[in-house]
Write a protein that holds these residues in place. Structure first.
Motif, PDB file in Angstrom:
ATOM      1  N   ILE A 119     -37.918 -15.006  27.944  1.00 15.87           N
ATOM      2  CA  ILE A 119     -38.999 -15.408  26.930  1.00 15.87           C
ATOM      3  C   ILE A 119     -40.815 -14.821  27.035  1.00 15.87           C
ATOM      4  O   ILE A 119     -41.251 -15.044  26.424  1.00 15.87           O
ATOM      5  N   SER A 120     -40.710 -14.005  28.563  1.00 15.28           N
ATOM      6  CA  SER A 120     -42.197 -13.699  28.295  1.00 15.28           C
ATOM      7  C   SER A 120     -41.783 -12.236  27.365  1.00 15.28           C
ATOM      8  O   SER A 120     -42.705 -11.813  26.795  1.00 15.28           O
ATOM      9  N   SER A 121     -40.953 -11.500  26.859  1.00 17.69           N
ATOM     10  CA  SER A 121     -40.451 -10.576  26.079  1.00 17.69           C
ATOM     11  C   SER A 121     -40.682 -10.977  24.707  1.00 17.69           C
ATOM     12  O   SER A 121     -41.866  -9.943  23.784  1.00 17.69           O
ATOM     13  N   GLN A 122     -40.203 -11.874  24.447  1.00 20.14           N
ATOM     14  CA  GLN A 122     -40.485 -12.568  23.381  1.00 20.14           C
ATOM     15  C   GLN A 122     -41.166 -12.765  22.987  1.00 20.14           C
ATOM     16  O   GLN A 122     -42.366 -12.834  21.732  1.00 20.14           O
ATOM     17  N   LEU A 123     -42.266 -13.592  23.811  1.00 17.59           N
ATOM     18  CA  LEU A 123     -44.088 -13.995  23.397  1.00 17.59           C
ATOM     19  C   LEU A 123     -44.644 -12.903  23.683  1.00 17.59           C
ATOM     20  O   LEU A 123     -45.812 -12.584  22.611  1.00 17.59           O
ATOM     21  N   ALA A 124     -44.257 -11.373  23.914  1.00 13.72           N
ATOM     22  CA  ALA A 124     -45.019 -10.371  23.332  1.00 13.72           C
ATOM     23  C   ALA A 124     -45.609 -10.031  22.102  1.00 13.72           C
ATOM     24  O   ALA A 124     -46.232  -9.767  21.729  1.00 13.72           O
ATOM     25  N   GLY A 125     -44.133  -9.770  21.497  1.00 13.98           N
ATOM     26  CA  GLY A 125     -44.488  -9.100  20.171  1.00 13.98           C
ATOM     27  C   GLY A 125     -44.784 -10.753  19.254  1.00 13.98           C
ATOM     28  O   GLY A 125     -43.789 -10.113  17.801  1.00 13.98           O
ATOM     29  N   SER A 126     -44.622 -11.543  19.737  1.00 15.83           N
ATOM     30  CA  SER A 126     -44.625 -12.751  18.628  1.00 15.83           C
ATOM     31  C   SER A 126     -46.321 -12.902  17.951  1.00 15.83           C
ATOM     32  O   SER A 126     -46.660 -12.639  18.419  1.00 15.83           O
ATOM     33  N   MET A 180     -53.995 -15.035  19.343  1.00 14.90           N
ATOM     34  CA  MET A 180     -54.509 -16.093  20.560  1.00 14.90           C
ATOM     35  C   MET A 180     -55.550 -14.292  20.566  1.00 14.90           C
ATOM     36  O   MET A 180     -56.741 -14.773  21.152  1.00 14.90           O
ATOM     37  N   VAL A 181     -55.050 -13.410  20.680  1.00 20.22           N
ATOM     38  CA  VAL A 181     -56.133 -11.824  20.849  1.00 20.22           C
ATOM     39  C   VAL A 181     -57.182 -12.085  19.710  1.00 20.22           C
ATOM     40  O   VAL A 181     -58.223 -11.679  20.242  1.00 20.22           O
ATOM     41  N   ALA A 239     -51.990 -11.570  27.815  1.00 22.45           N
ATOM     42  CA  ALA A 239     -50.818 -11.106  27.822  1.00 22.45           C
ATOM     43  C   ALA A 239     -50.449 -11.805  29.593  1.00 22.45           C
ATOM     44  O   ALA A 239     -49.074 -11.515  29.043  1.00 22.45           O
ATOM     45  N   GLN A 240     -51.596 -11.924  30.272  1.00 22.61           N
ATOM     46  CA  GLN A 240     -51.594 -12.089  31.031  1.00 22.61           C
ATOM     47  C   GLN A 240     -51.502 -14.002  31.537  1.00 22.61           C
ATOM     48  O   GLN A 240     -50.366 -14.336  31.798  1.00 22.61           O
ATOM     49  N   GLN A 241     -52.249 -14.824  30.353  1.00 23.82           N
ATOM     50  CA  GLN A 241     -51.652 -15.817  30.275  1.00 23.82           C
ATOM     51  C   GLN A 241     -50.334 -15.844  29.609  1.00 23.82           C
ATOM     52  O   GLN A 241     -49.644 -17.164  30.174  1.00 23.82           O
ATOM     53  N   LEU A 242     -50.113 -15.455  28.744  1.00 18.52           N
ATOM     54  CA  LEU A 242     -48.407 -16.185  28.251  1.00 18.52           C
ATOM     55  C   LEU A 242     -47.645 -15.474  29.405  1.00 18.52           C
ATOM     56  O   LEU A 242     -46.431 -16.468  29.062  1.00 18.52           O
TER      57      LEU A 242
END
Length: 712
Positions: free
Chosen positions: A448-455, A461-462, A522-525
């Motif tokens: 899940i974390s890998s998928q959210l990082a490039g979403s 959010m950034v 990134a930490q929040q996601l």
């Protein structure tokens, strides 16, 4: 204290002596005593020749009266004979008892007829009164040139008398002097009080006793004819019609020595310490009074024999020991009966238990008898059953039998699974499934974390957070940022607000705002990915574990039934063949036949056993009733023994021991004190001194002046 021996001694001995003294004085005559008149008025300096002649005439009769009174009242002639020195102290006193002159007369007995006699004396003006023997003196040592004779000598002394006498006169209840009462009429009382001045310490049975020397004072007087209604306290009065003679006795200090109060002796017994005479008198006058004082009256008998309490003491000790033995014995008896009483409770309980046991036994015997009959019948049925079984074991199993065996196996499996096995398997399978799903959380979270990082969510959010940060930084340093933009514009460089803010932040923090925002998002996601992964795995585990457990349990039960059916049929066929073979070899039929015969005999024996049940029950009941009566008797006996113990203890404490204490305390103590008094009397042998090795004997004679009115 009521001491019988002491009572007898004072009641009999001294009354007899008083009577003897009274009779003796009664025969003396009326001419005694004229030489010592005390005149109401001052005596004349010159006595008439007539008075002097009267004095000379009466002196001999007075001396004779003294000797007769002394002989009548002497304590023990044996003691006088044994004495080597006899001493008589003559005291001439005023009418009130005050001593005027003391003359001591000594008699030294020369029993061996020795040429010299050694004596001791502190007298003054010593002179030989019956011979011409001379003496030499060295201090208190006096040596007489006796020439084989007894020595009689006199001397004077001013020493204090061991007993002093005080005479008090009363007229109609008022105290008066001798001079004042002379010639008066009325109710007259003459009281003689004596004071014992001689105290000593004696040791009896290892204890010291401070006692007075036991002087006995005998006072006598002759009363004129005009005295009437004469009464004497501690004395007697004897009248022959023409004259009245009074004699009294006193023992000053004796009560104090014995520590006896007036109420300690019987009412008719007293130890007097004064003499009192009362009378109705016309024209009062009184010739001389004479008092004889001796110290050996109490010692005239052997007290060790008169008061021998040896047998009584032995009896008291025996009585005390026996009483204590009775107390101990009654206590032991009470304890034994108490033990018996407590044991009777156990015995009675045991008998009742026996009674109940006998009842149970007889009931059981009846049941056994019935059971034996039933057993006999059952054995017959068993015999028939064994025959049927043997026949059945010899044939092969039918399909219906196999189906029945399989059905039993299925039922056993069902029962086993219904008893908790199925639930246990399902719970174990569900738990394993749940653990497996929860164990995959990390892999799910990483995916899940890998998928959210490039979403697109990440980029959105950034940008949003970054723009907010730039705006906040610009608002905080607006003037500075605007100035920097203007400066750059002046140099021909066009920079945006974002560029200027980033340059300042970079210079201050060492990194840009955008890099900081990207790291935070990134930490929040990543945290959100963990939460999502935990919810997904937990939800799947919770929803699927029950279904998974039930599926596994059903599969296990189906497999168990298949295996159990095959095993049951196979086992039944093998068991049937084996049992048939064993029955052929075991001789079961022969054993059943013997069992049948034994059961028949057992039934007959139990019938005999129960035939005496009624007699046994009646005997047990009678024993229980008798035991109850025995227990009641033991209770009464135990209660009585306790009363006996208490009574014996009370009797010993309040009776025997008080008697023992009374003997060891009062009686024995009084006897010891009396012994000390007697010893003190025996030790007092002289008023002056006595030579070593010589036994002395002393008497005191006090003669008072007459009381008469002055002749006009």
């Amino acid at each position: 204290m009521k001491n019988v021996e002491l009572k007898k001694r004072f009641k009999n001995k001294y009354v007899i002596r008083i009577a003897v003294g009274a009779v003796t004085i009664a025969v003396l005559g009326t001419g005694v005593g004229g030489a010592y008149a005390v005149h109401a008025e001052k005596a004349k300096t010159e006595e008439s020749a007539e008075t002097q002649n009267a004095d000379a005439d009466t002196e001999d009769s007075t001396k004779d009266a003294e000797n007769k009174l002394l002989n009548a009242l002497s304590g023990d002639e044996t003691q006088t004979e044994e004495a080597g020195k006899e001493e008589t102290v003559y005291v001439v006193s005023k009418a009130d008892g005050t001593a005027d002159n003391v003359i001591v007369s000594e008699w030294l007995k020369n029993k061996d007829g020795s040429d010299t006699i050694k004596d001791a004396s502190d007298l003054k003006d010593i002179k030989n009164v019956k011979g011409d023997e001379t003496f030499t003196q060295n201090g208190d040592e006096v040596t007489w040139d006796a020439k084989g004779n007894d020595i009689y000598y006199q001397g004077t002394t001013d020493k204090e008398l061991p007993v002093t006498e005080k005479i008090t006169y009363y007229l109609d209840g008022k105290e008066v002097t001798p001079e004042e009462i002379a010639g008066k009429s009325g109710k007259v009382t003459i009281r003689f009080d004596y004071t014992n001045n001689e105290k000593t310490t004696q040791v009896v049975d290892g204890e010291e006793h401070e006692v007075y020397v036991p002087f006995t004072v005998m006072t006598g007087m002759i009363l004129p004819e005009d005295y009437s209604n004469v009464e004497v306290t501690n004395g007697k009065v004897i009248s022959d019609g023409s004259k009245k003679v009074v004699v009294g006795v006193a023992m000053p200090g004796l009560k104090d020595s014995l520590q006896i109060e007036d109420g300690d002796l019987d009412a008719d017994v007293d130890i007097p310490d004064y003499v009192e005479v009362t009378a109705d008198v016309e024209n009062f006058s009184l010739d001389m009074t004479m008092s004889v004082i001796m110290n050996d009256l109490l010692g005239s008998t052997d007290l060790d024999q008169a008061f021998d309490l040896t047998d009584l003491e032995d009896s008291i000790n025996t009585l005390s020991d026996s009483s204590k033995q009775l107390v101990d014995g009654s206590s032991d008896l009470a304890k034994g009966l108490d033990t018996l009483k407590n044991s009777m409770k156990e015995f009675s309980s045991g008998v009742n238990t026996l009674k109940d046991g006998v009842t149970s036994y007889t009931n059981g015997a009846s049941e056994i008898n019935a059971g034996a009959a039933a057993l006999d019948t059952g054995i017959e049925s068993l015999s028939q059953g064994v025959s049927t079984l043997t026949s059945a074991l010899g044939t092969a199993m039918s399909d219906s039998e196999k189906q029945a065996v399989a059905a039993q196996a299925d039922a056993a499996v069902e029962s086993n699974f219904a008893g908790g096995t199925s639930d246990a398997i399902a719970a174990q399978a569900a738990s394993r499934f749940e653990q497996t799903m929860k164990g995959s959380k990390s892999a799910v979270e990483q995916q899940i974390s890998s998928q959210l990082a490039g979403s697109e969510l990440y980029t959105t959010m950034v940008d949003a957070v970054y723009n907010q940060k730039i705006f906040e930084a610009y608002q905080a340093q607006k003037d500075t940022v605007d100035a920097a933009i203007a400066a750059y514009a002046a140099q021909g460089v066009n920079l945006s607000i974002t560029d200027v803010v980033e340059q300042g932040y970079q210079a201050q923090k060492g990194h840009t705002i955008r890099s900081e925002v990207e790291t935070g998002v990134a930490q929040q996601l990543s945290g959100a990915a963990g939460t999502i992964a935990d919810g997904v795995t937990s939800g799947i585990a919770e929803l699927g574990k029950q279904q998974m457990g039930a599926s596994v349990a059903d599969a296990c039960k189906t497999a168990a039934k298949t295996a159990a059916e095959a095993a049951a049929v196979s086992g039944a066929e093998g068991a049937k063949s084996q049992i048939a073979a064993q029955l052929q070899q075991s001789g079961l039929m022969e054993g059943v036949a013997k069992l049948k015969s034994g059961a028949s005999q057992l039934s007959k024996g139990t019938s005999t056993l129960v035939s005496n049940n009624n007699a046994l029950v009646d005997g047990a009941k009678a024993l229980a009733e008798a035991t109850s009566k025995l227990a009641e008797g033991v209770d009464k006996l135990e209660s009585g023994s306790n009363e006996l113990t208490e009574g014996m203890a009370k009797f010993d404490e309040e009776g025997i021991q008080k008697l023992v204490d009374a003997y060891n305390g009062d009686a024995k103590e009084l006897l010891n004190k009396l012994t000390a008094v007697v010893d003190a009397g025996k030790e007092y042998q002289t008023f002056t001194k006595v030579a070593d090795g010589t036994k002395g004997n002393v008497k005191f004679i006090i003669r008072t002046e007459a009381v008469k009115a002055d002749e006009k």
